[in-house]
Scaffold this motif. Structure first.
Motif, PDB file in Angstrom:
ATOM      1  N   LEU A   1       0.874  -0.789   0.060  1.00  0.00           N
ATOM      2  CA  LEU A   1       0.031  -0.102  -0.111  1.00  0.00           C
ATOM      3  C   LEU A   1       0.852   1.438   0.287  1.00  0.00           C
ATOM      4  O   LEU A   1       1.672   1.173   0.308  1.00  0.00           O
ATOM      5  CB  LEU A   1      -1.127  -0.054   1.337  1.00  0.00           C
ATOM      6  CG  LEU A   1      -1.864   0.754   1.436  1.00  0.00           C
ATOM      7  CD1 LEU A   1      -3.001   0.589  -0.065  1.00  0.00           C
ATOM      8  CD2 LEU A   1      -2.558   1.334   3.416  1.00  0.00           C
TER       9      LEU A   1
ATOM     10  N   ASN B   1      -8.591   0.141  -4.182  1.00  0.00           N
ATOM     11  CA  ASN B   1      -7.903  -0.966  -2.757  1.00  0.00           C
ATOM     12  C   ASN B   1      -8.586  -2.200  -2.647  1.00  0.00           C
ATOM     13  O   ASN B   1      -8.172  -2.447  -1.835  1.00  0.00           O
ATOM     14  CB  ASN B   1      -6.791  -0.236  -1.953  1.00  0.00           C
ATOM     15  CG  ASN B   1      -5.808   0.739  -2.269  1.00  0.00           C
ATOM     16  OD1 ASN B   1      -4.890   0.076  -3.526  1.00  0.00           O
ATOM     17  ND2 ASN B   1      -5.524   1.643  -1.618  1.00  0.00           N
TER      18      ASN B   1
ATOM     19  N   LEU C   1      -7.343  -5.189  -2.266  1.00  0.00           N
ATOM     20  CA  LEU C   1      -6.313  -5.779  -1.148  1.00  0.00           C
ATOM     21  C   LEU C   1      -7.680  -5.442   0.264  1.00  0.00           C
ATOM     22  O   LEU C   1      -7.459  -6.341   0.461  1.00  0.00           O
ATOM     23  CB  LEU C   1      -5.346  -4.578  -1.291  1.00  0.00           C
ATOM     24  CG  LEU C   1      -4.867  -4.590  -0.051  1.00  0.00           C
ATOM     25  CD1 LEU C   1      -3.577  -5.809  -0.795  1.00  0.00           C
ATOM     26  CD2 LEU C   1      -3.709  -3.019  -0.500  1.00  0.00           C
TER      27      LEU C   1
END
Length: 309
Positions: free
Chosen positions: A287, A298, A301
């Protein structure tokens, strides 16, 4: 026994047709005046109609003159003149109703009337067909009329790039299949920004073969799925981080990085847990230091973190 009121006033369909025929008479009364105009003057009518619409006139107010212009445009651009029954069909479509016509009665030509009228609002008109061949054929065929009247025509089909589709959707009249319009709508709803969207304001659409598209084709849902990515290495990296987080010690406690709800069978990060996992992800290079785990870029993620947790 026949209904006496129906015998006097006719069925609802009869009354609708009588009303529309009055509009057709107005269109026919304008024909000689429109025929007297040269090509440039007819083409200039499109901007005149748009200005009048912006000034407050409704599309219904513009309908008789706009239909008369399209009829004359059809004669000059393609050698095809709309018959009165086709004008009736055009009014029916403009009013959002279903017009049933037999093969060979000129459905494609009928659609040019409400398509032109509703394009005057500044929003694209979508003409929905059952396959790519018909979409391309009708766009090329009727495009002569639309271009003559100063409108742009686009075609959306499978295999186009995002830029090609955005260009097609920017046209006044857009041809395509129900699947392509439907999937592009779904893609627009998955876009992260307005700049990524392709379709503009959804204002007016004409559906060809409406029984096939809204009944037969509608049985098959439109679902978007993405290609699976091999993210085994990412799972392994995140799985090493999660054990470093501490669970909350009790229901009333304020400590811990995540909370377990045994009843709902869920687990959620606390505020401290958010900060802790973001710090660890930054340290691992997963990140960016100025990025957030909850940023739209993201989401993958975040999914890995929740799955590991």
């Amino acid at each position: 026994m026949a209904n006496p009121l129906k015998m006097i006033f006719g069925s609802r369909n009869d009354r609708v047709l009588r009303r529309i025929k009055k509009t057709v008479k107005k269109i026919n009364a304008l024909e000689e005046d429109i025929q007297a105009l040269d090509n440039d003057a007819i083409r200039a009518k499109t901007q005149e109609f748009r200005d009048r619409y912006q000034a407050g006139e409704s599309l219904d107010d513009l309908l008789p003159e706009a239909f008369a212009v399209v009829r004359e445009g059809g004669v000059r651009a393609m050698g095809m003149r709309h018959f009165d029954v086709q004008l009736i069909g055009g009014v029916v479509l403009h009013e959002g109703n279903v017009a049933e016509m037999r093969t060979g009665e000129g459905k494609t030509l009928v659609a040019t009337l409400p398509a032109y009228l509703n394009a005057l609002s500044g929003n694209s008109v979508h003409l929905i067909t059952v396959n790519d061949y018909l979409a391309s054929r009708d766009a090329a065929w009727m495009g002569k009329l639309y271009n003559f009247l100063g409108l742009e025509v686009g075609v959306v089909k499978a295999g186009q790039s995002q830029e090609e589709k955005r260009t097609a959707y920017s046209a006044d009249i857009v041809y395509g299949t129900n699947n392509e319009f439907g999937f592009d709508y779904l893609r627009d709803n998955m876009a992260f920004s307005m700049a990524d969207k392709m379709q503009g304001q959804l204002a007016f659409a004409i559906v060809d073969e409406v029984d096939s598209i809204l009944i037969d084709e509608a049985r098959t849902p439109l679902i978007i799925s993405g290609a699976a990515e091999d993210s085994s290495e990412l799972y392994r990296k995140i799985n090493k981080l999660i054990p470093k987080l501490a669970p909350r010690s009790g229901e009333e406690a304020e400590d811990g990085d995540f909370v377990i709800d045994e009843k709902q069978r869920t687990v959620e990060l606390t505020e401290d847990g958010h900060e802790q996992i973001e710090t660890m992800l930054i340290d691992e290079g997963l990140l960016a230091s100025d990025d957030s785990l909850y940023a739209s870029t993201n989401l993958g993620l975040l999914h890995h973190v929740n799955a590991a947790l």
